[in-house]
Write a protein that holds these residues in place. Structure first.
Motif, PDB file in Angstrom:
ATOM      1  N   THR A   1     -58.758  -4.282  13.284  1.00 43.04           N
ATOM      2  CA  THR A   1     -57.920  -4.786  14.362  1.00 43.04           C
ATOM      3  C   THR A   1     -56.790  -3.803  14.599  1.00 43.04           C
TER       4      THR A   1
ATOM      5  N   LYS B   1     -60.820   3.219  23.919  1.00 38.60           N
ATOM      6  CA  LYS B   1     -60.087   2.203  24.694  1.00 38.60           C
ATOM      7  C   LYS B   1     -60.273   0.796  24.131  1.00 38.60           C
ATOM      8  N   TRP B   2     -60.441   0.666  22.811  1.00 41.45           N
ATOM      9  CA  TRP B   2     -60.556  -0.671  22.230  1.00 41.45           C
ATOM     10  C   TRP B   2     -59.203  -1.351  22.366  1.00 41.45           C
ATOM     11  N   PRO B   3     -59.160  -2.588  22.887  1.00 43.57           N
ATOM     12  CA  PRO B   3     -57.876  -3.248  23.156  1.00 43.57           C
ATOM     13  C   PRO B   3     -57.135  -3.642  21.871  1.00 43.57           C
ATOM     14  N   GLU B   4     -55.816  -3.652  21.964  1.00 40.81           N
ATOM     15  CA  GLU B   4     -55.004  -4.065  20.832  1.00 40.81           C
ATOM     16  C   GLU B   4     -55.165  -5.564  20.610  1.00 40.81           C
ATOM     17  N   ASN B   5     -54.967  -5.971  19.365  1.00 38.88           N
ATOM     18  CA  ASN B   5     -55.036  -7.379  18.951  1.00 38.88           C
ATOM     19  C   ASN B   5     -56.419  -7.995  19.092  1.00 38.88           C
ATOM     20  N   ARG B   6     -57.447  -7.176  19.211  1.00 41.24           N
ATOM     21  CA  ARG B   6     -58.826  -7.673  19.189  1.00 41.24           C
ATOM     22  C   ARG B   6     -59.518  -7.055  17.988  1.00 41.24           C
TER      23      ARG B   6
END
Length: 92
Positions: free
Chosen positions: A37, A13-18
């Motif tokens: 990223t 669940k690593w967030p997008e654009n981070r």
């Protein structure tokens, strides 16, 4: 020359654009910095890209700076120096 980058997998669940940044050990016993990223590509039309940046220890220049459609254990990364081959080894 072949260099293996020993890295941890991205957290679930690593967030997008981070950007996920980690210090990594290389097969030649030196250290480096790996940045990954997740870049979205539209409204659920296509899967995201994984932008991979890699800096070898104390380097000011990127050794790898490319987008990939997926992250796979053992994948070959495109290096700027065509004499270098970087293999991404992912661990939990």
């Amino acid at each position: 020359m072949v260099t293996i980058i020993e890295a941890r997998r991205l957290p679930k669940k690593w967030p997008e654009n981070r950007t996920y940044i980690q210090e990594v050990q290389l097969s030649d016993e030196t250290m480096g910095t790996l940045k990954i990223t997740i870049i979205p590509r539209g409204l659920n039309e296509r899967p995201p890209l994984y932008k991979v940046d890699f800096l070898a220890d104390n380097s000011m220049h990127h050794n790898v700076h490319d987008p990939y459609p997926e992250l796979i254990n053992g994948m070959k990364l495109n290096a700027y120096d065509k004499n270098e081959v970087y293999i991404l080894k992912l661990h939990r």
